[in-house]
Design a protein around this motif. Structure first.
Motif, PDB file in Angstrom:
ATOM      1  N   PHE A 184       0.888  -1.244  -0.020  1.00 37.94           N
ATOM      2  CA  PHE A 184      -0.063  -0.043   0.001  1.00 37.94           C
ATOM      3  C   PHE A 184       0.829   1.280  -0.005  1.00 37.94           C
ATOM      4  O   PHE A 184       0.739   2.327  -0.672  1.00 37.94           O
ATOM      5  N   ASP A 185       1.930   1.386   0.740  1.00 38.01           N
ATOM      6  CA  ASP A 185       2.956   2.473   0.617  1.00 38.01           C
ATOM      7  C   ASP A 185       3.454   2.771  -0.484  1.00 38.01           C
ATOM      8  O   ASP A 185       3.685   3.767  -1.041  1.00 38.01           O
ATOM      9  N   SER A 186       3.874   1.633  -1.191  1.00 33.52           N
ATOM     10  CA  SER A 186       4.379   1.764  -2.534  1.00 33.52           C
ATOM     11  C   SER A 186       3.447   2.187  -3.568  1.00 33.52           C
ATOM     12  O   SER A 186       3.777   2.810  -4.546  1.00 33.52           O
ATOM     13  N   ILE A 187       2.040   1.661  -3.434  1.00 31.56           N
ATOM     14  CA  ILE A 187       0.989   2.185  -4.311  1.00 31.56           C
ATOM     15  C   ILE A 187       0.912   3.665  -4.293  1.00 31.56           C
ATOM     16  O   ILE A 187       0.517   4.299  -5.274  1.00 31.56           O
ATOM     17  N   LYS A 188       0.876   4.017  -2.826  1.00 30.88           N
ATOM     18  CA  LYS A 188       0.477   5.519  -2.839  1.00 30.88           C
ATOM     19  C   LYS A 188       1.557   6.154  -3.438  1.00 30.88           C
ATOM     20  O   LYS A 188       1.141   7.569  -3.962  1.00 30.88           O
ATOM     21  N   LEU A 189       2.877   5.962  -3.270  1.00 34.05           N
ATOM     22  CA  LEU A 189       3.588   6.693  -3.718  1.00 34.05           C
ATOM     23  C   LEU A 189       3.934   6.681  -5.583  1.00 34.05           C
ATOM     24  O   LEU A 189       4.087   7.724  -5.957  1.00 34.05           O
ATOM     25  N   GLN A 190       3.340   5.524  -5.973  1.00 31.34           N
ATOM     26  CA  GLN A 190       3.292   5.424  -7.438  1.00 31.34           C
ATOM     27  C   GLN A 190       2.483   6.378  -7.943  1.00 31.34           C
ATOM     28  O   GLN A 190       2.232   6.787  -9.185  1.00 31.34           O
ATOM     29  N   LEU A 191       1.259   6.410  -7.169  1.00 31.83           N
ATOM     30  CA  LEU A 191       0.147   7.227  -7.676  1.00 31.83           C
ATOM     31  C   LEU A 191       0.328   8.548  -7.846  1.00 31.83           C
ATOM     32  O   LEU A 191      -0.119   9.209  -8.506  1.00 31.83           O
TER      33      LEU A 191
END
Length: 242
Positions: A157-164
């Protein structure tokens, strides 16, 4: 890869949506001259995208043990079909690690440990790394380790938020918005979940690429389950009976 025969995993009719596998052999990328006995899909259908792992957006065969290839001789472990893309440097790092830490057995727990450890020594992109975390989350949930599963989901989730924030688009944007909504619900942030669902629906409306529209329709339908995800425990929601 040389196929040496097929077998049926379970004697159940096709209408029960069975999958079948075939025996195969591949070269061990770590020990020269050695062969690894693995399995390849023989038959399956689109129904795999409706199995519960859809809530983590990871799918068969990665959710079945045969989908994790393991070499008995060296201990090399990777996702199905991912044995031939190692660089010289990656091979050397992995060979040294395995020589110093030979696997004690071939249990699924050992394979998952090796999967995570050995991929940390390989050069993979962010999308792959994120999917690996979600595969590990799903496996831990299935093995009865929900706390560990959510640790992997939190990292994903942390990585997803960063990529978004970096402006991913197309297929990847839709998938990440959907997952962000699910994981927000899993971690008890209702407001964030609503925000991500709204962003997902808006992104779906703006899709022009015909190749992505089918996936968009799939997620639009699947996102209707998101509101039933509850904080903690299993990610998979208990859906109301029709």
């Amino acid at each position: 890869m040389r196929n040496v025969g097929f077998f049926i995993l379970a004697l159940i009719p096709l209408f029960t949506r069975a999958t079948t596998w075939g025996n195969s052999e591949v070269k061990d990328p770590i020990v020269e001259g050695q062969t690894c006995f693995v399995h390849e899909p023989a038959s399956y259908g689109g129904y795999i995208y409706n199995w519960p792992s859809k809530y983590d957006q990871v799918f068969w065969p990665l959710t079945e043990e045969y989908g994790i290839w393991f070499c008995e001789k060296s201990g090399f472990t990777a996702f199905i079909g991912d044995f031939e893309s190692l660089t010289v440097e990656e091979t050397q790092r992995i060979k040294q690690f395995l020589s110093e830490n030979p696997p004690k057995d071939s249990s699924i727990q050992t394979k998952l440990f090796l999967l995570e450890k050995l991929y940390s020594m390989r050069q993979k992109d962010n999308a792959f790394a994120n999917r690996l975390l979600r595969v590990l989350a799903r496996w831990n949930q299935e093995l009865g380790n929900p706390v560990k599963a959510d640790e992997y989901r939190k990292a994903a989730f942390d990585s997803i938020k960063l990529q978004l924030t970096k402006g991913v688009d197309g297929y990847q944007k839709l998938e990440y918005l959907y997952l962000a909504a699910n994981y927000s619900k899993q971690f008890g942030d209702e407001e964030a979940a609503e925000k991500y669902l709204a962003l997902l629906q808006q992104a779906i409306k703006n899709i022009e690429d015909e190749k992505v529209k089918g996936f968009a329709d799939y997620l639009s339908e699947l996102a209707q389950d998101t509101k039933f995800i509850t904080k903690g425990g299993l990610l998979d929601p208990s859906l109301p009976k029709n």
